[in-house]
Scaffold this active site. Structure first.
Site, mmCIF file in Angstrom:
data_model
loop_
_atom_site.group_PDB
_atom_site.id
_atom_site.type_symbol
_atom_site.label_atom_id
_atom_site.label_comp_id
_atom_site.label_asym_id
_atom_site.label_seq_id
_atom_site.Cartn_x
_atom_site.Cartn_y
_atom_site.Cartn_z
ATOM 1 N N ARG A 159 0.835 -1.204 0.000
ATOM 2 C CA ARG A 159 0.000 0.000 0.000
ATOM 3 C C ARG A 159 0.870 1.254 0.000
ATOM 4 O O ARG A 159 0.556 2.239 -0.659
ATOM 5 C CB ARG A 159 -0.875 -0.025 1.257
ATOM 6 C CG ARG A 159 -2.084 0.861 1.225
ATOM 7 C CD ARG A 159 -2.833 0.861 2.568
ATOM 8 N NE ARG A 159 -2.823 -0.369 3.302
ATOM 9 C CZ ARG A 159 -3.771 -1.312 3.248
ATOM 10 N NH1 ARG A 159 -4.812 -1.133 2.464
ATOM 11 N NH2 ARG A 159 -3.672 -2.406 3.983
ATOM 12 N N TYR A 160 1.933 1.234 0.788
ATOM 13 C CA TYR A 160 2.835 2.381 0.921
ATOM 14 C C TYR A 160 4.134 2.030 0.190
ATOM 15 O O TYR A 160 4.530 0.863 0.163
ATOM 16 C CB TYR A 160 3.160 2.641 2.388
ATOM 17 C CG TYR A 160 1.954 2.785 3.285
ATOM 18 C CD1 TYR A 160 1.295 4.000 3.418
ATOM 19 C CD2 TYR A 160 1.484 1.701 4.015
ATOM 20 C CE1 TYR A 160 0.193 4.131 4.259
ATOM 21 C CE2 TYR A 160 0.383 1.816 4.853
ATOM 22 C CZ TYR A 160 -0.250 3.038 4.968
ATOM 23 O OH TYR A 160 -1.340 3.157 5.789
ATOM 24 N N ARG A 200 7.089 -0.079 2.290
ATOM 25 C CA ARG A 200 6.834 -1.245 3.133
ATOM 26 C C ARG A 200 5.711 -2.101 2.563
ATOM 27 O O ARG A 200 4.840 -1.595 1.855
ATOM 28 C CB ARG A 200 6.501 -0.832 4.566
ATOM 29 C CG ARG A 200 5.322 0.134 4.699
ATOM 30 C CD ARG A 200 5.464 0.896 6.017
ATOM 31 N NE ARG A 200 4.376 1.797 6.297
ATOM 32 C CZ ARG A 200 4.291 3.052 5.852
ATOM 33 N NH1 ARG A 200 5.229 3.541 5.041
ATOM 34 N NH2 ARG A 200 3.281 3.818 6.193
ATOM 35 N N CYS A 215 -5.198 -17.570 13.692
ATOM 36 C CA CYS A 215 -4.766 -16.866 14.897
ATOM 37 C C CYS A 215 -4.931 -17.811 16.084
ATOM 38 O O CYS A 215 -5.669 -18.794 16.009
ATOM 39 C CB CYS A 215 -5.641 -15.636 15.149
ATOM 40 S SG CYS A 215 -5.616 -14.465 13.777
ATOM 41 N N CYS A 244 -10.689 -12.460 17.622
ATOM 42 C CA CYS A 244 -11.271 -11.278 18.260
ATOM 43 C C CYS A 244 -12.588 -10.976 17.533
ATOM 44 O O CYS A 244 -12.630 -11.003 16.295
ATOM 45 C CB CYS A 244 -10.319 -10.099 18.133
ATOM 46 S SG CYS A 244 -8.617 -10.541 18.572
ATOM 47 N N CYS A 259 -12.520 -8.284 14.744
ATOM 48 C CA CYS A 259 -11.369 -8.355 13.824
ATOM 49 C C CYS A 259 -11.667 -7.691 12.475
ATOM 50 O O CYS A 259 -12.694 -7.954 11.856
ATOM 51 C CB CYS A 259 -10.991 -9.804 13.598
ATOM 52 S SG CYS A 259 -9.660 -9.986 12.392
ATOM 53 N N ARG A 287 -10.074 -8.302 9.800
ATOM 54 C CA ARG A 287 -9.907 -9.297 8.716
ATOM 55 C C ARG A 287 -10.757 -10.529 9.002
ATOM 56 O O ARG A 287 -10.406 -11.648 8.676
ATOM 57 C CB ARG A 287 -8.431 -9.687 8.576
ATOM 58 C CG ARG A 287 -7.561 -8.543 8.112
ATOM 59 C CD ARG A 287 -6.271 -9.006 7.436
ATOM 60 N NE ARG A 287 -5.528 -7.860 6.960
ATOM 61 C CZ ARG A 287 -4.420 -7.401 7.539
ATOM 62 N NH1 ARG A 287 -3.903 -8.022 8.577
ATOM 63 N NH2 ARG A 287 -3.819 -6.335 7.061
ATOM 64 N N ASP A 343 -12.527 -0.354 12.604
ATOM 65 C CA ASP A 343 -12.726 -0.453 11.156
ATOM 66 C C ASP A 343 -14.152 -0.884 10.833
ATOM 67 O O ASP A 343 -14.838 -1.477 11.665
ATOM 68 C CB ASP A 343 -11.738 -1.469 10.563
ATOM 69 C CG ASP A 343 -10.306 -0.978 10.668
ATOM 70 O OD1 ASP A 343 -10.049 0.172 10.259
ATOM 71 O OD2 ASP A 343 -9.457 -1.727 11.186
ATOM 72 N N ASP A 365 -7.923 3.822 9.523
ATOM 73 C CA ASP A 365 -7.591 3.236 8.228
ATOM 74 C C ASP A 365 -8.700 3.651 7.274
ATOM 75 O O ASP A 365 -9.865 3.262 7.456
ATOM 76 C CB ASP A 365 -7.528 1.704 8.340
ATOM 77 C CG ASP A 365 -6.104 1.211 8.327
ATOM 78 O OD1 ASP A 365 -5.433 1.406 7.287
ATOM 79 O OD2 ASP A 365 -5.669 0.658 9.341
ATOM 80 N N LYS A 413 -3.513 4.623 6.476
ATOM 81 C CA LYS A 413 -3.835 5.157 7.805
ATOM 82 C C LYS A 413 -3.635 6.660 7.845
ATOM 83 O O LYS A 413 -2.669 7.152 7.275
ATOM 84 C CB LYS A 413 -2.856 4.585 8.824
ATOM 85 C CG LYS A 413 -3.284 3.308 9.442
ATOM 86 C CD LYS A 413 -2.233 2.867 10.447
ATOM 87 C CE LYS A 413 -2.350 1.396 10.641
ATOM 88 N NZ LYS A 413 -2.125 0.632 9.409
#
Ligand code: SF4
Length: 358
Positions: free
Chosen positions: A92-93, A96, A105, A109, A112, A114, A273, A310, A317
């Site tokens: 995205r950037y 990185r 995981c 959560c 989450c 995702r 999000d 985000d 972000k």
């Protein structure tokens, strides 16, 4: 409540462990059929089952509110897919990339971002991982690789050593950052062997810990973090602002201080999000900004995370405040007004123009 010996993965197991009444089985099964479910024994041990508002239980126990999907919510709320040139990579950037070797995981959560992919997609195959590493190798602008997922620290030390070693062999990659919840939800996984696997000579490894409440920083979790930090791995934190878990200044402040005491620098406070079925978790942005103002007023600068959003659609972000500086007046009367940590406003002069300096 019965202590759990293994990870609980079904509504039946939650009920057997005393974490939910049997008459909720049908509704829990509806939610669990839609989104992955897992609570490690360490997480179960943190839950106060007598408290209906327990901030740990709320984060991991399914709730029928998750089935209420709002029109503005999206299966890919931060737009990973739009920036994924090959499987497992999000670029995205410019400097990185995210590398997602797994989509599982240790816990799931309930908020989450995702949630449509975690616990549902297979890990990268050997060939896909090779292609992802080829992509990083071919893009010399990539300075930092962020291992995420899923949670990369569910991988064995052997597999982590392999991935970290292959990344470290790429000359232009200087930083390897690992995003994880494992040190708090399964601290015994942070073994000396795993810590060693994260380190690569000549490169810097950072670990960013996802933690939302000070109670998650149990004695065992603190010891796991200390093993990383003592090995020379700096730690950062990321916290999601969650209604009913940490949306008050005292709770957030306690968490940020506990992190700094563990030598973990608070990094991001994420605004929730727009993930499907998570409206009940989200505060307003104004509430988030008011909380940040309160933190600024009462806690050391070391304890201040950056409050970020985000931007939906994959635009990255952005810090979302609060702002402390306003420019007011015009021409000859223009000046700044800056708010101090008590909210009092003060005048600061504009810079002298080039001609008045001569
Ligand atoms: S650990 Fe991270 S990726 Fe996994 S369920 Fe929680 S928020 Fe999602």
């Amino acid at each position: 409540m019965r202590p759990a010996r293994q990870t609980l993965r079904s509504p039946d197991e939650l009920i057997a462990a005393g974490l939910a009444p049997r008459d909720r089985l049908a509704e829990l099964e509806q939610v669990a059929a839609r989104y992955a479910l897992a609570l490690t024994p360490d997480v179960v041990g943190l839950i106060d089952a007598a408290d209906p508002c327990d901030p740990i239980a709320r984060q991991f126990l399914p709730d029928t509110a998750e089935l209420d999907v709002q029109p503005q919510e999206s299966a890919d709320p931060i737009g990973d897919d739009a920036h994924s040139p090959v499987a497992g990579i999000v670029h995205r950037y410019p400097d990185r990339v995210l590398l997602k070797p797994v989509h599982v995981c240790a816990v799931y959560c309930r908020f989450c971002f995702r949630r449509e992919t975690v616990g549902r997609r297979p890990a990268l195959s050997r060939a896909e991982l090779d292609a992802a590493l080829d992509y990083i190798r071919a893009h010399s602008e990539i300075w930092e690789v962020i291992l995420t997922g899923g949670d990369p620290l569910v991988l064995s030390p052997r597999r982590l050593r392999d991935i970290v070693g292959r990344l470290a062999a790429i000359e232009h990659v200087k930083i390897i950052r690992v995003h994880t919840r494992v040190p708090v939800v399964e601290p015994q996984r942070i073994s000396p062997e795993l810590v060693l696997a994260l380190k690569a000579p000549g490169k810097a490894t950072y670990v960013a810990l996802h933690v939302n409440h000070a109670r998650e920083l149990s004695k065992a979790a603190r010891a796991a973090c200390a093993r990383l930090v003592d090995a020379g791995i700096p730690m950062l934190s990321q916290t999601v602002l969650l209604r009913g878990v940490n949306d008050d200044a005292a709770t957030l402040g306690e968490l940020m201080r506990a992190l700094v005491e563990c030598r973990i620098k608070p990094y991001y406070l994420h605004h929730g999000d727009l993930a499907p079925g998570t409206a009940h978790w989200r505060t307003s942005i104004e509430q988030g900004q008011a909380l940040m103002r309160e933190l600024r007023g009462r806690l050391s600068g070391l304890c201040q995370p950056t409050y970020v959003l985000d931007i939906p659609g994959g635009h990255g972000k952005s810090p979302i405040g609060p702002g402390y500086l306003d420019r007011v007046g015009a021409n000859g009367t223009a000046h700044y007004q800056v708010a101090d940590f008590n909210g009092r406003r003060h005048v600061y002069p504009p810079a002298a123009s080039a001609s008045s300096r001569r």
